[in-house]
Design an enzyme around this catalytic site. Structure first.
Site, PDB file in Angstrom:
ATOM      1  N   THR A   1       0.847  -1.191   0.000  1.00 37.75           N
ATOM      2  CA  THR A   1       0.000   0.000   0.000  1.00 37.75           C
ATOM      3  C   THR A   1       0.884   1.242   0.000  1.00 37.75           C
ATOM      4  OG1 THR A   1      -0.170   0.092   2.421  1.00 37.75           O
ATOM      5  CG2 THR A   1      -1.831  -1.203   1.230  1.00 37.75           C
ATOM      6  N   GLY A   2       0.367   2.301  -0.596  1.00 37.74           N
ATOM      7  CA  GLY A   2       1.212   3.476  -0.786  1.00 37.74           C
ATOM      8  C   GLY A   2       2.382   3.144  -1.681  1.00 37.74           C
ATOM      9  N   GLY A   3       2.139   2.291  -2.666  1.00 33.80           N
ATOM     10  CA  GLY A   3       3.220   1.747  -3.484  1.00 33.80           C
ATOM     11  C   GLY A   3       3.640   2.592  -4.664  1.00 33.80           C
TER      12      GLY A   3
ATOM     13  N   GLY B   1       7.905   6.890  -2.877  1.00 35.21           N
ATOM     14  CA  GLY B   1       8.599   6.790  -1.609  1.00 35.21           C
ATOM     15  C   GLY B   1       8.966   5.403  -1.159  1.00 35.21           C
TER      16      GLY B   1
ATOM     17  N   GLY C   1       7.083   2.965  -0.258  1.00 33.21           N
ATOM     18  CA  GLY C   1       6.287   1.922  -0.893  1.00 33.21           C
ATOM     19  C   GLY C   1       6.844   1.516  -2.235  1.00 33.21           C
TER      20      GLY C   1
ATOM     21  N   SER D   1       7.555   4.183  12.529  1.00 28.36           N
ATOM     22  CA  SER D   1       8.526   5.246  12.311  1.00 28.36           C
ATOM     23  C   SER D   1       9.342   5.434  13.575  1.00 28.36           C
ATOM     24  CB  SER D   1       7.812   6.559  11.980  1.00 28.36           C
ATOM     25  OG  SER D   1       8.703   7.671  12.050  1.00 28.36           O
TER      26      SER D   1
ATOM     27  N   TYR E   1       1.191  12.046  14.350  1.00 26.46           N
ATOM     28  CA  TYR E   1       1.955  11.046  13.603  1.00 26.46           C
ATOM     29  C   TYR E   1       2.606  10.043  14.546  1.00 26.46           C
ATOM     30  CZ  TYR E   1       5.191   9.158  10.118  1.00 26.46           C
ATOM     31  OH  TYR E   1       5.881   8.325   9.278  1.00 26.46           O
TER      32      TYR E   1
END
Length: 257
Positions: A14-16, A19, A21, A139, A152
């Site tokens: 996901t978010g591929g 960045g 991903g 993170s 975040y």
């Protein structure tokens, strides 16, 4: 090129499209996996496909919407009949001072970073092979108290907690759940989301490099290397861990360097 083989494996990132991903998808493809990349913008996914080449399929979906991820699972099931690896990476990381946090801002952070990972995994479980590997993205901000990152950091800390619970819940299926916590790795989002100029990104990278024992910031493909390792049989006895990939930045006192 990866040192580990994932031939015959099917992976979801996901978010591929950009960045971390994209870096993860790149390494998974190089290791022999067929990779589905998910993102919200077709144009971004189209560009990613050009970079990744064969053995990749893009699906437009919003990870914060459960129905979207159920649709993604149905597509993967219809086309491949199984899923072996999940790299749940989509994230939103715009900073805000405590006094400036609004409900809309906080909801946006939670929807992507927490709900997105929850419902991605939940939707994929019915099609996931026993013995598969789930890799969540946290993170280093989850445990260093970085100013202006209340929302975040909170969501990224929660991801680590979810992984520990899922490690025990999925024990009977021998599905491993691990977390990757990246350090300073400049990506497109520093400009498109954080609003930094290229010069500011360069200054930020140089500042971080001085605090990192290896002397530089990271690359998205290096997160991809960790994803491949955790998705492969080489990590078969690694489960429930939070792998910090930061060049040693959070492990030492920067003032000593």
């Amino acid at each position: 090129m990866s040192a580990y083989t994932l031939n015959g494996k099917v992976a979801l990132v996901t978010g591929g499209g950009t960045g971390l991903g994209l870096g993860g998808a790149k390494r998974l493809v190089e290791a022999g996996a067929f990779v589905y990349i998910v993102g919200r913008r077709q144009s971004v996914l189209d560009e990613a496909i050009k970079k990744l080449g064969a053995n990749v399929r893009a699906i437009v979906a919003d990870v914060s919407k459960k129905e979207d991820m159920v649709r993604v699972a149905a597509t993967i099931c219809a086309e491949k009949g199984k899923l072996d690896i999940i790299f749940s990476n989509a994230g939103y990381y715009k900073g805000a001072k405590l006094e400036d946090v609004t409900e809309e801002y906080f909801d946006a952070i939670v929807n992507v970073n927490l709900k997105g990972q929850m419902f991605t995994v939940q939707a994929m479980l019915p099609i996931m092979n026993d013995g598969g590997s789930i890799i969540l993205t946290s993170s280093m901000t989850a445990f260093i108290g970085l100013p202006e990152y209340t929302g975040y950091a909170a969501t990224k800390a929660a991801v680590i907690g979810m992984a520990k619970v899922w490690t025990t819940e999925l024990k009977s299926r021998k599905i491993r759940v691990n977390v990757i916590s990246p350090g300073a790795i400049p990506t497109e989002g520093y400009e498109t989301v954080q609003g930094m100029t290229p010069e500011q990104v360069k200054e930020f990278a140089e500042k971080c490099a001085a605090e990192i024992p290896v002397g530089r910031v990271g690359r998205a493909e290096e997160i991809g290397d960790s994803v491949v390792f955790l998705g492969s049989d080489a990590s078969s006895f690694i489960n429930g861990v939070n792998l910090v990939v930061d060049g040693g930045q959070t492990q030492v006192y920067a003032g000593n360097l």
